[in-house]
Design a protein around this motif. Structure first.
Motif, PDB file in Angstrom:
ATOM      1  N   ARG A   1       0.830  -1.216   0.000  1.00 13.75           N
ATOM      2  CA  ARG A   1       0.000   0.000   0.000  1.00 13.75           C
ATOM      3  C   ARG A   1       0.860   1.260   0.000  1.00 13.75           C
ATOM      4  N   GLU A   2       1.971   1.205   0.733  1.00 14.63           N
ATOM      5  CA  GLU A   2       2.861   2.375   0.760  1.00 14.63           C
ATOM      6  C   GLU A   2       3.454   2.640  -0.626  1.00 14.63           C
ATOM      7  N   SER A   3       3.867   1.572  -1.300  1.00 10.76           N
ATOM      8  CA  SER A   3       4.400   1.752  -2.661  1.00 10.76           C
ATOM      9  C   SER A   3       3.331   2.346  -3.562  1.00 10.76           C
ATOM     10  N   MET A   4       2.082   1.902  -3.362  1.00 12.77           N
ATOM     11  CA  MET A   4       0.996   2.430  -4.182  1.00 12.77           C
ATOM     12  C   MET A   4       0.746   3.903  -3.844  1.00 12.77           C
ATOM     13  N   ARG A   5       0.969   4.251  -2.588  1.00 12.20           N
ATOM     14  CA  ARG A   5       0.817   5.657  -2.191  1.00 12.20           C
ATOM     15  C   ARG A   5       1.844   6.513  -2.938  1.00 12.20           C
ATOM     16  N   ASP A   6       3.071   6.017  -3.033  1.00  9.75           N
ATOM     17  CA  ASP A   6       4.115   6.743  -3.778  1.00  9.75           C
ATOM     18  C   ASP A   6       3.720   6.873  -5.249  1.00  9.75           C
ATOM     19  N   THR A   7       3.199   5.767  -5.783  1.00 11.97           N
ATOM     20  CA  THR A   7       2.784   5.762  -7.187  1.00 11.97           C
ATOM     21  C   THR A   7       1.697   6.808  -7.418  1.00 11.97           C
ATOM     22  N   LEU A   8       0.745   6.867  -6.491  1.00 11.33           N
ATOM     23  CA  LEU A   8      -0.334   7.849  -6.574  1.00 11.33           C
ATOM     24  C   LEU A   8       0.239   9.270  -6.541  1.00 11.33           C
ATOM     25  N   GLY A   9       1.248   9.455  -5.696  1.00 13.72           N
ATOM     26  CA  GLY A   9       1.888  10.770  -5.598  1.00 13.72           C
ATOM     27  C   GLY A   9       2.499  11.183  -6.936  1.00 13.72           C
ATOM     28  N   VAL A  10       3.151  10.241  -7.609  1.00 12.09           N
ATOM     29  CA  VAL A  10       3.767  10.557  -8.900  1.00 12.09           C
ATOM     30  C   VAL A  10       2.682  10.845  -9.941  1.00 12.09           C
ATOM     31  N   MET A  11       1.588  10.086  -9.890  1.00 15.63           N
ATOM     32  CA  MET A  11       0.481  10.351 -10.820  1.00 15.63           C
ATOM     33  C   MET A  11      -0.052  11.768 -10.627  1.00 15.63           C
ATOM     34  N   ARG A  12      -0.290  12.123  -9.377  1.00 18.64           N
ATOM     35  CA  ARG A  12      -0.830  13.464  -9.090  1.00 18.64           C
ATOM     36  C   ARG A  12       0.133  14.549  -9.542  1.00 18.64           C
ATOM     37  N   ALA A  13       1.413  14.342  -9.241  1.00 23.58           N
ATOM     38  CA  ALA A  13       2.413  15.348  -9.621  1.00 23.58           C
ATOM     39  C   ALA A  13       2.481  15.486 -11.139  1.00 23.58           C
ATOM     40  N   SER A  14       2.303  14.356 -11.852  1.00 27.74           N
ATOM     41  CA  SER A  14       2.401  14.430 -13.314  1.00 27.74           C
ATOM     42  C   SER A  14       1.205  15.173 -13.908  1.00 27.74           C
ATOM     43  N   VAL A  15       0.048  15.092 -13.245  1.00 25.91           N
ATOM     44  CA  VAL A  15      -1.102  15.887 -13.693  1.00 25.91           C
ATOM     45  C   VAL A  15      -0.779  17.373 -13.523  1.00 25.91           C
ATOM     46  N   GLU A  16      -0.277  17.727 -12.351  1.00 27.84           N
ATOM     47  CA  GLU A  16       0.006  19.136 -12.061  1.00 27.84           C
ATOM     48  C   GLU A  16       1.071  19.695 -13.002  1.00 27.84           C
ATOM     49  N   SER A  17       2.183  18.941 -13.151  1.00 30.67           N
ATOM     50  CA  SER A  17       3.266  19.436 -14.002  1.00 30.67           C
ATOM     51  C   SER A  17       2.842  19.473 -15.462  1.00 30.67           C
ATOM     52  N   GLY A  18       2.097  18.450 -15.879  1.00 27.73           N
ATOM     53  CA  GLY A  18       1.683  18.368 -17.276  1.00 27.73           C
ATOM     54  C   GLY A  18       0.744  19.493 -17.667  1.00 27.73           C
ATOM     55  N   ARG A  19      -0.036  19.959 -16.709  1.00 25.70           N
ATOM     56  CA  ARG A  19      -0.956  21.064 -16.939  1.00 25.70           C
ATOM     57  C   ARG A  19      -0.231  22.351 -17.276  1.00 25.70           C
ATOM     58  N   GLU A  20       0.963  22.489 -16.705  1.00 21.95           N
ATOM     59  CA  GLU A  20       1.753  23.711 -16.903  1.00 21.95           C
ATOM     60  C   GLU A  20       2.726  23.563 -18.072  1.00 21.95           C
ATOM     61  N   ASP A  21       3.004  22.310 -18.449  1.00 21.04           N
ATOM     62  CA  ASP A  21       4.078  22.040 -19.412  1.00 21.04           C
ATOM     63  C   ASP A  21       3.819  22.753 -20.739  1.00 21.04           C
ATOM     64  N   GLN A  22       4.821  23.468 -21.221  1.00 19.25           N
ATOM     65  CA  GLN A  22       4.683  24.187 -22.492  1.00 19.25           C
ATOM     66  C   GLN A  22       4.942  23.265 -23.671  1.00 19.25           C
ATOM     67  N   GLY A  23       5.564  22.128 -23.381  1.00 18.67           N
ATOM     68  CA  GLY A  23       5.841  21.174 -24.434  1.00 18.67           C
ATOM     69  C   GLY A  23       7.061  21.513 -25.272  1.00 18.67           C
ATOM     70  N   GLU A  24       8.032  22.220 -24.687  1.00 12.91           N
ATOM     71  CA  GLU A  24       9.222  22.584 -25.485  1.00 12.91           C
ATOM     72  C   GLU A  24       9.959  21.344 -25.958  1.00 12.91           C
ATOM     73  N   ARG A  25       9.887  20.278 -25.181  1.00 18.82           N
ATOM     74  CA  ARG A  25      10.680  19.107 -25.530  1.00 18.82           C
ATOM     75  C   ARG A  25       9.929  18.123 -26.419  1.00 18.82           C
ATOM     76  N   ALA A  26       8.647  18.358 -26.622  1.00 13.96           N
ATOM     77  CA  ALA A  26       7.916  17.493 -27.544  1.00 13.96           C
ATOM     78  C   ALA A  26       8.143  18.005 -28.965  1.00 13.96           C
ATOM     79  N   HIS A  27       7.844  17.171 -29.943  1.00 13.69           N
ATOM     80  CA  HIS A  27       8.149  17.554 -31.322  1.00 13.69           C
ATOM     81  C   HIS A  27       6.928  18.078 -32.079  1.00 13.69           C
ATOM     82  N   LEU A  28       5.833  17.325 -32.019  1.00  9.92           N
ATOM     83  CA  LEU A  28       4.671  17.674 -32.841  1.00  9.92           C
ATOM     84  C   LEU A  28       3.539  18.305 -32.047  1.00  9.92           C
TER      85      LEU A  28
END
Ligand code: SF4
Lengths: 293, 221
Positions: free
Chosen positions: A40-67
């Protein structure tokens, strides 16, 4: 203890009087020689990374993506200005899934679930539902365990990669995993969990993997959003009592056989489908010129 | 079939965009860094097959360099790896090369520290898993499932027995043992995959075995 099919997982639940989340935690604890709490603790960490990726992805300008550039941002501002349709649940599912998938394309830190290409589907659908229900973290961890259980039985019976099974085995399986988790979060029965998973996967059967220019961008990123919303639709139908008709195990086997029947050009080689359209080929040519070794 | 791990499906946690072309590439670079066992000053990298054809899209180049700098596959500094390499004084070059009948996602790397140099080839075989199939010209099979003790030693009677004895004395069980040499009496390579982690004291003892030139450990990953 084994989990190799939905049938077996459901049987394990009824024999040992586990709920689905508990059964998956017990399985993993046994397999990895650890405790359910540690799982469960490992899953808690996983959930934390999921949440953080939503937050960061929302702000991401996409400079490193191509298309693709900043799809999370684009959707977010359009939604806030009232240019898009749907209640908060669907709006968030689309926004979160786009954000995470965009972030992955731009070298962001994500949870591959079940693959990196499909990483936006589960956080998109599940976190949007959790917002709506105001679920607690423990409830969400239970739902993620159920989601993982659907993933394990899928991987035991079918491919989990675009190269082997087409996108039905990436975004399709991710959608099935998310659908099952949502049903669990809503208090549905284990049978309804797999009905939802089956309905979600059924909606993806035959989906090919044809990304442009060998990138994980088009159509992957937007497909993450449609697969996330499909998960919610499937969960709703199952919760209403609509059956999958074809059991989940059989649906996965069908998915595997369809994948086998797909020509290689439609399995992540970027040689068929959208990748082989005039526009797809032109974009590929431009990339290749720019980065020739 | 081995039981499928929950966090193999719900995971790995990694920096995108591709588990095979990005995450696996970081791990291949990291394996080279660990086998050299020192800061890398120069790296010559040859990309094969799909790695050569699509490296730019999945930033396989950035990922390999990140690994060579010692980063793991979920390190958020990965995107800045090329800049960080400059700061760390790591000189690198990339080329495209046909490595023959090997996995499409394969890479050959020659890395050099201040004392030593190694060459290895490996493949990213999916889901972030890797396989090293060549080390200093020797055919090997290392996938990171086990801890590996590696020695480069003179091909003389008794060296291998002494090395395995050191492991036995410290209660370390060998799961697989692989020994190879190029010609009789020349330099040989020993790879012992063990069930248990290998503490520093064991490395020091193995280092003292007559005939042993270099000892490295590669923790399971
Ligand atoms: S189209 Fe292919 S690369 Fe893109 S998400 Fe689907 S399976 Fe992955």
């Amino acid at each position: 203890m084994e989990i190799t099919s939905a049938t077996q997982l459901l049987q394990l639940c009824s024999e040992r009087d586990f709920d689905l989340a508990q059964a998956v935690a017990e399985y993993e604890a046994f397999r990895a020689n650890t405790t359910c709490d540690a799982v469960r603790e490992s899953m808690r960490d996983t959930l934390g990374v999921m949440r953080a990726s939503v937050e960061s992805g929302r702000e991401d300008q996409g400079e490193r993506a191509h298309l693709i550039k900043g799809y999370g941002r684009i959707y977010s501002s359009a939604k806030d200005q009232g240019h898009t349709l749907g209640g908060s649940l669907f709006q968030h599912a689309i926004l979160y899934a786009l954000s995470v998938a965009q972030y992955n394309a731009g070298l962001g830190r994500i949870v591959a679930c079940p693959t990196a290409g499909a990483c936006g589907v589960v956080p998109g659908a599940l976190l949007a539902v959790a917002d709506e229900l105001q679920s607690s973290e423990e409830e969400l961890i239970d739902a993620l365990l159920v989601m993982g259980g659907v993933g394990i039985v899928s991987a035991a019976q079918g491919p989990i990669s675009g190269a082997e099974g087409g996108c039905q085995s990436e975004c399709g399986v991710a959608s099935a995993m998310a659908a099952g988790a949502i049903v669990h979060l809503m208090g549905g029965s284990p049978q309804q969990v797999f009905d939802a998973a089956s309905l979600a996967l059924q909606s993806h059967l035959g989906l090919v993997c044809d990304p442009l220019a060998s990138l994980v961008e088009v159509p992957c990123v937007t497909r993450n959003a449609t697969s996330a919303t499909t998960a919610i639709v499937a969960a709703n139908m199952a919760l209403a009592g609509i059956p999958g008709v074809i059991p989940y195990d059989e649906t996965v086997v069908a998915m595997r056989k369809i994948g086998k029947a797909m020509p290689e050009s439609l399995r992540e080689t970027s040689q068929g489908g959208l990748a082989a359209t005039p526009t797809g080929l032109r974009l590929y040519g431009e990339m290749r010129e720019k980065y020739r070794l | 079939m081995a039981r499928i791990g929950l966090f193999d499906i719900v995971g790995p946690i990694m920096v995108g965009p591709s588990s095979s072309h990005t995450a696996g590439a970081v791990r291949l670079g990291l394996a080279a860094r660990r086998i050299l066992g020192a800061h890398i000053q120069r790296a010559k990298i040859a990309l094969h097959g799909s790695f050569a054809a699509t490296y730019w899209g999945h930033r396989t180049d950035v990922a390999l360099i990140a690994g060579l700098l010692g980063m793991g596959m979920d390190d958020e500094r990965i995107p800045q790896a090329l800049d960080l390499a400059k700061k760390a004084g790591l000189d690198y070059s990339f080329e495209s090369r046909d490595l023959g009948d090997v996995h499409p996602n394969s890479v050959w790397m020659q890395v050099e520290g201040s004392q030593d140099q190694i060459a290895l080839a490996g493949a990213s075989v999916g889901g972030g898993r890797i396989q090293i199939f060549e080390l200093n010209g020797f055919e090997v099979e290392v996938d990171g499932t086990y801890t590996v003790l590696m020695t480069r030693h003179r091909d003389e009677p008794g060296v291998i027995a002494e090395v395995t004895k050191v492991l036995a004395v410290h209660g370390i069980n060998i799961a697989f043992l692989d020994v190879s040499r190029k010609t009789r009496g020349s330099e040989a390579l020993l790879l012992a995959e063990t069930d248990d982690p290998i503490p520093e004291i064991v490395v020091q003892h193995v280092q003292r075995v007559p005939g042993v030139m270099v000892v490295r450990t590669l923790p399971s990953f």
